[in-house]
Design a protein around this motif. Sequence first.
Motif, short mmCIF file in Angstrom:
data_model
loop_
_atom_site.label_atom_id
_atom_site.label_comp_id
_atom_site.label_asym_id
_atom_site.label_seq_id
_atom_site.Cartn_x
_atom_site.Cartn_y
_atom_site.Cartn_z
N GLY A 459 -7.68 9.70 8.93
CA GLY A 459 -6.99 9.13 10.08
C GLY A 459 -5.71 8.41 9.69
O GLY A 459 -5.02 8.80 8.74
N PRO A 460 -5.38 7.33 10.38
CA PRO A 460 -4.13 6.61 10.07
C PRO A 460 -4.07 6.10 8.63
O PRO A 460 -3.02 6.13 8.00
N GLU A 461 -5.22 5.65 8.10
CA GLU A 461 -5.22 5.16 6.73
C GLU A 461 -4.98 6.30 5.75
O GLU A 461 -4.25 6.14 4.75
N GLY A 462 -5.57 7.46 6.00
CA GLY A 462 -5.32 8.60 5.12
C GLY A 462 -3.87 9.02 5.14
O GLY A 462 -3.30 9.39 4.10
N LEU A 463 -3.23 8.97 6.32
CA LEU A 463 -1.82 9.32 6.40
C LEU A 463 -0.95 8.28 5.70
O LEU A 463 0.04 8.63 5.06
N ALA A 464 -1.33 7.00 5.78
CA ALA A 464 -0.55 5.96 5.11
C ALA A 464 -0.62 6.10 3.60
O ALA A 464 0.37 5.87 2.88
N LEU A 465 -1.79 6.50 3.08
CA LEU A 465 -1.93 6.65 1.63
C LEU A 465 -1.17 7.84 1.08
O LEU A 465 -0.96 7.94 -0.13
N LEU A 466 -0.75 8.74 1.96
CA LEU A 466 -0.06 9.94 1.50
C LEU A 466 1.27 9.59 0.83
O LEU A 466 1.64 10.21 -0.18
N ASP A 467 2.01 8.61 1.36
CA ASP A 467 3.36 8.34 0.87
C ASP A 467 3.57 6.91 0.37
O ASP A 467 4.63 6.61 -0.16
N THR A 468 2.60 6.03 0.57
CA THR A 468 2.80 4.62 0.19
C THR A 468 1.72 4.19 -0.79
O THR A 468 0.61 4.74 -0.81
N THR A 469 2.09 3.22 -1.61
CA THR A 469 1.14 2.61 -2.55
C THR A 469 1.03 1.13 -2.26
O THR A 469 1.89 0.54 -1.59
N TRP A 470 -0.03 0.51 -2.77
CA TRP A 470 -0.20 -0.92 -2.62
C TRP A 470 -1.02 -1.42 -3.81
O TRP A 470 -1.61 -0.63 -4.55
N ASN A 471 -1.05 -2.71 -4.01
CA ASN A 471 -1.76 -3.30 -5.14
C ASN A 471 -3.05 -3.96 -4.65
O ASN A 471 -3.02 -5.05 -4.07
N PRO A 472 -4.16 -3.28 -4.84
CA PRO A 472 -5.44 -3.84 -4.38
C PRO A 472 -5.90 -4.96 -5.31
O PRO A 472 -5.38 -5.12 -6.43
N PRO A 473 -6.87 -5.75 -4.90
CA PRO A 473 -7.42 -6.79 -5.79
C PRO A 473 -7.98 -6.16 -7.08
O PRO A 473 -8.51 -5.05 -7.08
N ALA A 474 -7.84 -6.89 -8.16
CA ALA A 474 -8.25 -6.36 -9.46
C ALA A 474 -9.75 -6.10 -9.51
O ALA A 474 -10.21 -5.18 -10.18
N GLY A 475 -10.54 -6.89 -8.84
CA GLY A 475 -11.99 -6.71 -8.89
C GLY A 475 -12.44 -5.36 -8.40
O GLY A 475 -13.36 -4.75 -8.96
N ASP A 476 -11.79 -4.83 -7.37
CA ASP A 476 -12.19 -3.53 -6.84
C ASP A 476 -11.96 -2.43 -7.88
O ASP A 476 -12.81 -1.56 -8.08
N PHE A 477 -10.80 -2.48 -8.54
CA PHE A 477 -10.52 -1.46 -9.55
C PHE A 477 -11.43 -1.59 -10.75
O PHE A 477 -11.89 -0.59 -11.33
N ASP A 478 -11.69 -2.81 -11.17
CA ASP A 478 -12.56 -3.02 -12.33
C ASP A 478 -13.95 -2.47 -12.05
O ASP A 478 -14.55 -1.79 -12.90
N ARG A 479 -14.47 -2.76 -10.89
CA ARG A 479 -15.81 -2.26 -10.56
C ARG A 479 -15.82 -0.75 -10.45
O ARG A 479 -16.78 -0.08 -10.88
N ALA A 480 -14.76 -0.17 -9.91
CA ALA A 480 -14.71 1.28 -9.78
C ALA A 480 -14.63 1.95 -11.15
O ALA A 480 -15.35 2.93 -11.41
N ARG A 481 -13.80 1.45 -12.04
CA ARG A 481 -13.68 2.06 -13.37
C ARG A 481 -14.97 1.91 -14.15
O ARG A 481 -15.40 2.83 -14.86
#
Length: 548
Positions: A459-481
């Motif tokens: 939806g709108p979030e998927g379309l926004a991620l197509l061309d833009t980037t953002w810096n999420p909180p570090a904890g989310d990336f750490d847990r994902a990796r």
Amino acid sequence: MSPRWSDAAGEARREASGFRGRPAARGRAAVADRQARADRSRTFPPLPARAEGPFAASWWGNAWVDALESTALDGARLDRGRAYAREGHVDTINVTPGRIVATVRGSRPRPYSAEIRLRTLSGQEWDEVLGAIAAEPAQLAALLAKKLPRALAEGAVRLLPGPGDLVPRCSCPDHGRPCKHAAALCFQVARLLDADPFVLLLMRGRGERELLDELSRRHATRTAQAARTTAESATLAARTARHTADESRASRMPGPVPDSPAPDSRAPGSLTRETPVSGTPFPDAPSPVASAPGEPTGVLARDALADRHRPPLPPPLPLPEHPGRPPALPDADGLPVDPAALEFLAADAAARAHGFLSFPAAAPAATAAGSASTGSATTRSATAGSATAPTVPGGERPPLCSPFPQLPAWQDAVRLAATAHPTAGLTSATRALYRDLAAATGRTPAEVARSVAAWRQGGPEGLALLDTTWNPPAGDFDRARSALIAADLPPLRPRHNHLTDPLRRIQLRYGRDHRWYPYESEPGAEDWWPTGPADPDPVGALTTLLAR
């Protein structure tokens, strides 16, 4: 490892940018032509063997058999043809206007080609038949119920064949009329007519879809003419009533007052004009007239209807599981609108209406409506998804949440394209749609196809991620990796909200809705395309991506 492409993304990359095809109107005309040809040709699989009993159970099926038997010159051939039909010797049957063809297996290894011919109706005869059906809705209802009305079949234009109307032909060496192979085919056709009388109408020259479309047009024309006649009659009646009322008022106006008679010398029962009543709400209206003895007095309509009991409204219909699809519109040159675009917008309007009625936010609005008023009307409003919003003490309606927030023109165009054609593959219709959207928005067909894939992904979030980037909180990336490493999955390189494997050309993008969106790219190019659904679990998203 080379990536595996989805059908939508791979085909869009190959063809969206350089595809050149026929205009949409020509494509729709070709589809309509194919549908018309298919409507005038029906193929039936071999009917099962029937050991006993009559071949036809309906009166029109028996009339078909009677036409066959009255044409036959040899009863023995009819008996053998009946036996062939009972034993299932007749293979696939093809019915077209004026012609029925099937292969019939006889005593030799190679089957024979049997054929029955029947005269098709002329255009004038079809006009009479369609006019009779349109004038009598019960006949159309019977046809839709797979029954042939006797009044229609035996009307001014006979639909059923009579003696000598059936012309049999066969590739066998037997010159009988009919031979046993053609007779077997006729007996099996009687069973087809039992199940669907539209087969008879097809033999006479018109397919079922063609007939129903023409009857629908005639019904719309008759309805419009009836409505116009009713409106003209109502207008004429209103004018007549006003004219009669004016004449009645004029006859009751007092004439010149005579000199000799006194006021007390009035004749019994005569009518006189009373003094106008003060405070009348309609000062321009004529004053009330005294009624003669025994004459009923009038009542103002507003007084008669003031305390009338109003019956409750019927309950609303249940919400269907899915929104309906609009009917197919005719396609022709010179139309004021594009039929495909109109169907496109109608489908979107139905989907939005269905979304509003099924939106979860309707529940609290319905509860508020129940507390603000009483009675069955309140229950109906709540059941219908708060079609009438409750009021607050100040008399204003509270704002209602909408399942369809306002979108910019580009996002709304992508939404329309993604929801109107929800399938993943590219078809001629979607290609034409992408080209039109690209021309209207100043983008390329490949960009439109990529954006549609992103909208379907999230939806709108998927379309926004197509061309833009953002810096999420570090904890989310750490847990994902950590979760990816624990699952023994390939390590991904972080950058902004992206986790990328440059060798496999796969990528996970983290959205603000806390979901992971899988992407893939062609080798040696930064051409990333949405691939697969979003997943709140990075392990699940990457596992699905690697399995493609």
